[in-house]
Design a protein around this motif. Structure first.
Motif, PDB file in Angstrom:
ATOM      1  N   ASP A   7      20.786  -0.230  27.205  1.00  0.00           N
ATOM      2  CA  ASP A   7      20.766  -1.617  26.934  1.00  0.00           C
ATOM      3  C   ASP A   7      20.019  -2.261  27.611  1.00  0.00           C
ATOM      4  O   ASP A   7      20.240  -3.734  27.651  1.00  0.00           O
ATOM      5  CB  ASP A   7      22.463  -2.136  26.778  1.00  0.00           C
ATOM      6  N   TYR A   8      18.904  -1.904  28.552  1.00  0.00           N
ATOM      7  CA  TYR A   8      18.010  -2.523  29.371  1.00  0.00           C
ATOM      8  C   TYR A   8      16.608  -2.237  28.634  1.00  0.00           C
ATOM      9  O   TYR A   8      16.460  -1.487  27.805  1.00  0.00           O
ATOM     10  CB  TYR A   8      18.125  -1.906  30.677  1.00  0.00           C
ATOM     11  N   PRO A   9      15.749  -3.374  29.048  1.00  0.00           N
ATOM     12  CA  PRO A   9      14.584  -3.270  28.401  1.00  0.00           C
ATOM     13  C   PRO A   9      13.556  -1.971  28.528  1.00  0.00           C
ATOM     14  O   PRO A   9      13.695  -1.487  29.728  1.00  0.00           O
ATOM     15  CB  PRO A   9      13.548  -4.349  29.224  1.00  0.00           C
ATOM     16  N   TYR A  44      25.669  -2.092  40.614  1.00  0.00           N
ATOM     17  CA  TYR A  44      25.253  -2.935  41.490  1.00  0.00           C
ATOM     18  C   TYR A  44      24.651  -4.335  41.095  1.00  0.00           C
ATOM     19  O   TYR A  44      24.458  -5.101  41.832  1.00  0.00           O
ATOM     20  CB  TYR A  44      24.096  -2.207  42.304  1.00  0.00           C
ATOM     21  N   ASN A  45      24.743  -4.333  39.807  1.00  0.00           N
ATOM     22  CA  ASN A  45      24.371  -5.536  39.117  1.00  0.00           C
ATOM     23  C   ASN A  45      23.033  -6.315  39.474  1.00  0.00           C
ATOM     24  O   ASN A  45      22.793  -7.399  39.862  1.00  0.00           O
ATOM     25  CB  ASN A  45      25.435  -6.858  39.516  1.00  0.00           C
ATOM     26  N   ILE A  46      21.895  -5.377  39.173  1.00  0.00           N
ATOM     27  CA  ILE A  46      20.480  -5.717  39.367  1.00  0.00           C
ATOM     28  C   ILE A  46      19.717  -5.392  38.061  1.00  0.00           C
ATOM     29  O   ILE A  46      20.242  -4.579  37.243  1.00  0.00           O
ATOM     30  CB  ILE A  46      19.896  -5.002  40.674  1.00  0.00           C
ATOM     31  N   PRO A  47      18.675  -6.087  37.861  1.00  0.00           N
ATOM     32  CA  PRO A  47      17.800  -5.808  36.826  1.00  0.00           C
ATOM     33  C   PRO A  47      17.135  -4.323  36.502  1.00  0.00           C
ATOM     34  O   PRO A  47      16.902  -3.832  37.814  1.00  0.00           O
ATOM     35  CB  PRO A  47      16.840  -6.648  36.872  1.00  0.00           C
ATOM     36  N   CYS A  48      17.346  -3.716  35.544  1.00  0.00           N
ATOM     37  CA  CYS A  48      16.584  -2.182  35.368  1.00  0.00           C
ATOM     38  C   CYS A  48      15.883  -2.257  34.208  1.00  0.00           C
ATOM     39  O   CYS A  48      15.972  -2.875  33.099  1.00  0.00           O
ATOM     40  CB  CYS A  48      17.856  -1.311  35.268  1.00  0.00           C
ATOM     41  N   ILE A  65      13.161   0.208  38.633  1.00  0.00           N
ATOM     42  CA  ILE A  65      12.272   0.597  37.494  1.00  0.00           C
ATOM     43  C   ILE A  65      12.155   2.009  37.451  1.00  0.00           C
ATOM     44  O   ILE A  65      12.222   2.944  38.321  1.00  0.00           O
ATOM     45  CB  ILE A  65      10.773   0.120  37.976  1.00  0.00           C
ATOM     46  N   ASP A  66      12.580   2.514  36.191  1.00  0.00           N
ATOM     47  CA  ASP A  66      12.833   3.876  35.752  1.00  0.00           C
ATOM     48  C   ASP A  66      11.454   4.499  35.160  1.00  0.00           C
ATOM     49  O   ASP A  66      11.175   3.944  33.939  1.00  0.00           O
ATOM     50  CB  ASP A  66      14.037   4.310  34.986  1.00  0.00           C
ATOM     51  N   ALA A  81      20.313   5.706  36.315  1.00  0.00           N
ATOM     52  CA  ALA A  81      19.731   4.584  36.773  1.00  0.00           C
ATOM     53  C   ALA A  81      20.450   3.460  36.063  1.00  0.00           C
ATOM     54  O   ALA A  81      20.432   2.444  36.489  1.00  0.00           O
ATOM     55  CB  ALA A  81      18.023   4.709  36.247  1.00  0.00           C
ATOM     56  N   ARG A  82      20.395   3.392  34.487  1.00  0.00           N
ATOM     57  CA  ARG A  82      21.346   2.446  33.981  1.00  0.00           C
ATOM     58  C   ARG A  82      22.492   2.161  34.466  1.00  0.00           C
ATOM     59  O   ARG A  82      22.863   1.087  34.743  1.00  0.00           O
ATOM     60  CB  ARG A  82      21.201   2.954  32.533  1.00  0.00           C
TER      61      ARG A  82
END
Length: 244
Positions: free
Chosen positions: A226-228, A88-92, A67-68, A81-82
């Motif tokens: 490209d992340y939420p 590492y292929n984890i949600p951000c 979480i940023d 962070a993105r």
């Protein structure tokens, strides 16, 4: 689930507290230049060494989600962070504080670079500007009008000692009355600020409005992601609780 929260703002601390209440194992990361937060979780102080270093840290700590919640102007950290999360292929997820909105009686002048700001201050015949944008570079200070007296408030000690530059080392939040007294004491005739949003440092904007003096606003950097992106705690928490 273990989360890495990139912080450094009051919003990040609040978000960390909410995540801990929900039972998440949180590592709170802060650059560490100013002060350490008092949180009942692991604190990582200092950088990671770019995208590669952050990706390695995510793997070493077995992080499940990133979480940023850094400052809206910390664009390099957000980009790292993105990319690290993708590697590492984890949600951000990104928490982005909403900017302040210009009111009808505000006198705002937007700028995008220090060179442009120097020209604008000169054109507007500003004599005693109050800077709240962090450290000022030696190049920028060298270009100041010799007739002007700069008042500069920063969270860390000044790097340069120059004639007609007053440094104020202080950390928010700042009350409305405190800001009124400061503007009056230093005879401030213009404010130079980032559009940080939030309430902890918003009083200066109101004082400038009351005094009808110009506010030179450094435009926010554009976050290409490209992340939420979320502007409210509850929206972010709802998604995190569902996914992680």
């Amino acid at each position: 689930m273990k989360l890495l929260l990139l912080g450094g703002t009051s919003d990040a601390i609040k978000l960390c507290q909410l995540l801990l209440q929900e039972g998440y194992d949180v590592i709170y990361s802060i650059k560490g230049l100013v002060r350490q937060p008092s949180l009942p979780c692991e604190i990582h102080s200092g950088g990671f060494g770019g995208v590669e270093g952050l990706a390695q840290y995510l793997q070493q700590k077995s992080i499940d989600g990133l979480i940023d919640a850094t400052h809206p102007y910390a664009i390099n950290i957000s980009n790292n962070a993105r990319l690290a999360a993708q590697h590492y292929n984890i949600p951000c997820y990104h928490y982005l504080r909403s900017p302040w909105k210009k009111q009808s009686d505000d006198v705002w002048i937007n700028y995008q670079s220090s060179q442009q700001l120097t020209s604008l201050l000169s054109a507007d015949k500003v004599v005693r500007p109050f800077f709240t944008i962090g450290q000022l570079s030696a190049t920028f200070l060298a270009a100041k009008n010799p007739q002007s007296h700069y008042i500069v408030r920063t969270a860390i000690s000044q790097k340069h000692v120059l004639d007609k530059v007053t440094w104020i080392e202080s950390i928010g939040p700042f009350s409305l009355e405190n800001e009124r007294q400061l503007f009056k004491h230093y005879a401030v005739d213009a404010l130079v600020s980032k559009n940080s949003g939030g309430v902890s440092v918003a009083a200066k904007i109101q004082v400038a409005r009351e005094m009808q003096i110009p506010v030179f606003i450094l435009q926010r950097p554009v976050l290409k992601t490209d992340y939420p992106v979320f502007n409210h705690y509850d929206e972010l928490l709802k998604v995190v609780l569902k996914v992680l």
